[in-house]
Write an enzyme that holds these catalytic residues in place. Structure first.
Site, PDB file in Angstrom:
ATOM      1  N   GLU A  14       0.863  -1.174   0.000  1.00 22.53           N
ATOM      2  CA  GLU A  14       0.000   0.000   0.000  1.00 22.53           C
ATOM      3  C   GLU A  14       0.909   1.236   0.000  1.00 22.53           C
ATOM      4  OE1 GLU A  14      -3.341   0.680   0.193  1.00 22.53           O
ATOM      5  OE2 GLU A  14      -3.126   2.755   0.799  1.00 22.53           O
ATOM      6  N   CYS A  62      -5.669   5.411   5.506  1.00 22.45           N
ATOM      7  CA  CYS A  62      -5.275   4.187   4.821  1.00 22.45           C
ATOM      8  C   CYS A  62      -6.469   3.553   4.130  1.00 22.45           C
ATOM      9  CB  CYS A  62      -4.697   3.224   5.859  1.00 22.45           C
ATOM     10  SG  CYS A  62      -4.113   1.697   5.147  1.00 22.45           S
ATOM     11  N   CYS A  65      -5.950  -0.735   6.684  1.00 25.36           N
ATOM     12  CA  CYS A  65      -6.318  -0.858   8.099  1.00 25.36           C
ATOM     13  C   CYS A  65      -7.158   0.349   8.489  1.00 25.36           C
ATOM     14  CB  CYS A  65      -5.091  -0.997   8.975  1.00 25.36           C
ATOM     15  SG  CYS A  65      -4.021   0.429   8.916  1.00 25.36           S
ATOM     16  N   HIS A  69      -7.432   2.872  12.362  1.00 26.34           N
ATOM     17  CA  HIS A  69      -7.332   4.310  12.655  1.00 26.34           C
ATOM     18  C   HIS A  69      -8.665   4.865  13.153  1.00 26.34           C
ATOM     19  CE1 HIS A  69      -3.263   4.472  11.219  1.00 26.34           C
ATOM     20  NE2 HIS A  69      -3.635   3.787  10.155  1.00 26.34           N
ATOM     21  N   ARG A 481      -0.123  -4.306  11.348  1.00 26.20           N
ATOM     22  CA  ARG A 481       1.313  -4.132  11.127  1.00 26.20           C
ATOM     23  C   ARG A 481       2.070  -3.788  12.405  1.00 26.20           C
ATOM     24  NH1 ARG A 481      -1.835  -3.410   7.721  1.00 26.20           N
ATOM     25  NH2 ARG A 481      -1.692  -4.377   5.677  1.00 26.20           N
ATOM     26  N   SER A 504       3.992   1.231  10.325  1.00 22.15           N
ATOM     27  CA  SER A 504       4.921   1.301   9.189  1.00 22.15           C
ATOM     28  C   SER A 504       5.867   2.489   9.318  1.00 22.15           C
ATOM     29  CB  SER A 504       4.174   1.333   7.853  1.00 22.15           C
ATOM     30  OG  SER A 504       3.514   0.100   7.646  1.00 22.15           O
ATOM     31  N   CYS A 548       2.952  -0.436   4.724  1.00 19.47           N
ATOM     32  CA  CYS A 548       1.818   0.392   4.345  1.00 19.47           C
ATOM     33  C   CYS A 548       2.296   1.832   4.428  1.00 19.47           C
ATOM     34  CB  CYS A 548       0.626   0.179   5.242  1.00 19.47           C
ATOM     35  SG  CYS A 548      -0.695   1.255   4.691  1.00 19.47           S
ATOM     36  N   CYS A 551      -0.257   4.622   5.401  1.00 16.26           N
ATOM     37  CA  CYS A 551      -0.346   4.767   6.851  1.00 16.26           C
ATOM     38  C   CYS A 551       0.859   5.506   7.420  1.00 16.26           C
ATOM     39  CB  CYS A 551      -0.392   3.393   7.516  1.00 16.26           C
ATOM     40  SG  CYS A 551      -2.052   2.813   7.835  1.00 16.26           S
TER      41      CYS A 551
HETATM   42 NI1  NFE Z   1      -2.247   1.244   6.175  1.00 23.32          NI
HETATM   43 FE1  NFE Z   1      -1.683   0.253   9.228  1.00 23.32          FE
HETATM   44  C1  NFE Z   1      -1.691  -1.301   9.969  1.00 23.32           C
HETATM   45  C2  NFE Z   1      -1.874   1.191  10.764  1.00 23.32           C
HETATM   46  S1  NFE Z   1       0.276   0.692   8.960  1.00 23.32           S
HETATM   47  S2  NFE Z   1      -2.107  -0.499   7.189  1.00 23.32           S
HETATM   48  O1  NFE Z   1      -1.733  -2.327  10.314  1.00 23.32           O
HETATM   49  O2  NFE Z   1      -2.025   1.743  11.667  1.00 23.32           O
HETATM   50  O3  NFE Z   1       1.493   0.447   9.524  1.00 23.32           O
END
Ligand code: NFE
Ligand code: MG
Length: 570
Positions: A14, A62, A65, A69, A481, A504, A548, A551
């Site tokens: 992503e 994102c 996920c 958030h 993640r 990430s 990601c 993110c």
């Molecule tokens: Ni965009 Fe996420 C996850 C978050 S990124 S996927 O899992 O928070 O590191």
């Protein structure tokens, strides 16, 4: 003479990530830089808004996920305002987290990472009858591995080849010397790749039972949840359970089995072993399945020392931007974090391309700023987060849900515990995490049903925001993640500051002011790249984190970055 390899973009992730490594005459990586090439500033958008609106905006960080958030933003505001959501709401959020992880992890392994291990071209020459027998070596109940089914799988993929391209399987480095599955093993994994496309739809439906849709579900609010009619309807709970069981079956019979198969086949592949990256591992408590019980516990392990699991000291977390495109370089605690952009661009360099011509190239300004990703640090040190950290910390703590699965996996593969601290281990730990959730997540559904039966039908807590008061609060938790935290200050009834410190971001961190690397960069050092024009080993390692980048920097590109640009300069 040293040589620079640039992989930009790393695909099947992503967002946009660029990797530059320097290799020596023996093809060994001696330095590494990973940087995001995009920014979009969700934290800036949050400023001045009603805190009750921000969680919905935050999930736009994102496309994967989104729920992480949404939930993180909701709980950060609840924490600031001193709200305890009712048990029904907390358990429903757990069930939605189960849907997210049971979607995300299999999709990562099959759709985003499998082709780093699986040679699709080789699968076409497999004997389906031999493959059918082979599948029984990894599970007593193989998934979608009957010989007739496997013949059908070959026919489907051959149809792409006959059209002159490999369709969704194009652009991999088939035939690479570090692929280790037999044709039959490749065919088994290919069958599961296709099955996972169907299973991810079921997992998305799981989320939609309570969230109305996936991605970007809609049923959380500050104080609780709004999906009252679904929670109180046994038919909806039954629907969730059936879908959960269908996905859990895939995780147990396909995903688990394929990781045992990979654990054996790749047990001696140097590019996936002895390369933990940053060995400071952080995870955080998540998956409340009853009044007092969680599937995973919190902890920090420093320097890979499994004998000591430390508690988090929140005051020690900072983000700095010495090598990131932001104005303020200083290490700031997330309550006081800043993200004013300061894009300094790439550096011009004359290099010789693969055709032997001298060309002008743009490369990372490695002495200056080279990424939109900040450098989070804990007590000044980098951290690795994600399933590897979660499983290792919980194993070290003797977690009763985690220990038996890890022990069984090690027994089934013959791998030592030390193998977990590696690229292969990271990929296996993601499966183990999915299995722990698949094996135990329905406890939250039982607890929810019991609680409702006992007469508690509350789904949201009442609260007031006092405009004359200042608040601060945060969410810290575990998402697919790794450890995620959102931090907010509220003043005059609106958001004064909002910071997301994302998994990430932690793993893809650029170097800090002392030149210390984040985990993506660190795990590349010492890697032997067999063929610089086909850097599969680099991609395999970076993919194991399930990057990601959307993110990590909370961004979308509106200027039209150059894509599909892969260069080797000598
Ligand atoms: Ni965009 Fe996420 C996850 C978050 S990124 S996927 O899992 O928070 O590191
Ligand atoms: Mg942030």
């Amino acid at each position: 003479m040293s040589q620079r390899i640039v992989v930009d973009p790393i695909t099947r992730i992503e967002g946009h990530l660029r990797v530059e490594v320097i290799i020596d005459d023996n093809g060994i990586v001696t330095d590494a830089y990973t940087g995001s090439t995009l920014w979009r500033g969700l934290e800036t958008i949050a400023k001045g808004r009603d805190p009750r609106d921000v969680p919905l905006l935050m999930q736009r960080i994102c496309g994967v996920c989104t729920f992480s958030h949404y939930k993180a933003g909701t709980i950060a505001v609840e924490n600031a305002l001193g709200i305890t959501p009712p048990l029904n709401a907390t358990l429903t959020r757990t069930l939605m987290s189960c849907a997210l992880f049971m979607h995300d992890h299999p999709v990562h392994f099959y759709q985003l990472h499998a082709l780093d291990f699986v040679d699709i071209v080789s699968a076409l020459s497999a004997d389906p009858f031999k493959a059918q027998d082979e599948a029984f070596k990894y599970t007593d109940f193989p998934y979608a591995c009957g010989a007739d089914h496997l013949k059908g799988v070959q026919a489907k993929v051959k149809a792409f080849v006959d059209k002159g391209n490999l369709g969704p399987f194009a652009n991999a480095y088939y035939g690479h010397s570090t692929y280790h599955f037999t044709p039959e093993q490749n065919l088994i994994a290919l069958s599961h790749y296709l099955e996972c496309l169907r299973i991810q739809r079921v997992a998305a439906q799981m989320m939609a039972v309570f969230g109305a849709k996936q991605p970007h579900p809609q049923s959380l609010c500050v104080g609780g949840v709004t999906c009252v009619m679904d929670i109180l309807n046994p038919v909806r709970l039954g629907e969730y359970m059936t879908k959960f069981q269908e996905v859990a079956d895939f995780i147990n019979r396909a995903y688990y089995a394929d990781l045992v198969m990979a654990g054996k086949a790749y047990a001696n592949e140097p590019s996936v072993l002895n390369d933990v990256g940053v060995a400071n591992l952080w995870t955080h408590q998540e998956f409340q399945v009853s009044k007092n019980e969680f599937l995973f516990e919190s902890g920090i392990i420093m320097n890979g020392d499994l004998s000591k699991v430390l508690d988090l000291d929140e005051s020690k977390l900072t983000e700095e931007a010495t090598h990131a495109w932001y104005k303020n370089d200083k290490a700031l605690h997330p309550y006081d974090g800043e993200q004013e952009p300061n894009y300094t661009g790439f550096k011009d360099e004359k290099t010789i391309n693969a055709q032997g011509e001298m060309v002008d190239t743009k490369v990372f300004d490695t002495k200056g700023k080279y990424s939109w990703i900040k450098a989070p640090r804990y007590d000044g040190k980098p951290l690795q987060v994600g399933p590897l950290a979660n499983i290792v910390v919980n194993y070290a703590k003797g977690n009763k849900y985690v220990v038996p699965v890890v022990d069984k996996f090690l027994a089934d593969t013959g791998l030592p515990l030390s193998a977990v601290l590696s690229t292969l281990g990271r990929t296996a730990c993601r499966m183990i995490e999915a299995k722990v959730i698949a094996d135990n997540g329905l406890m939250a559904l039982n607890s929810l049903a019991e609680n409702i039966k006992s007469g508690d039908t509350t789904t949201a807590a009442k609260y007031k925001i006092d405009k004359n008061k200042e608040y601060k609060g945060r969410y810290i938790g575990h998402v697919p993640r790794g450890a995620l935290s959102h931090w907010t200050r509220i003043k005059n009834g609106v958001v004064e500051n909002w910071q997301a410190v994302v998994p990430s971001t932690l793993n893809a961190s650029p170097k800090d002011k002392d030149g210390i690397m984040g985990s993506y960069e660190a795990c590349l050092i010492g890697l032997k790249v067999a063929d610089p024009t086909r850097p599969l080993e680099i991609i395999r390692k970076i993919h194991s984190y399930d990057p990601c980048i959307a993110c990590a920097v909370h961004v979308m590109d509106t200027k039209g970055n150059k894509l599909g640009n892969y260069k080797v300069s000598i």
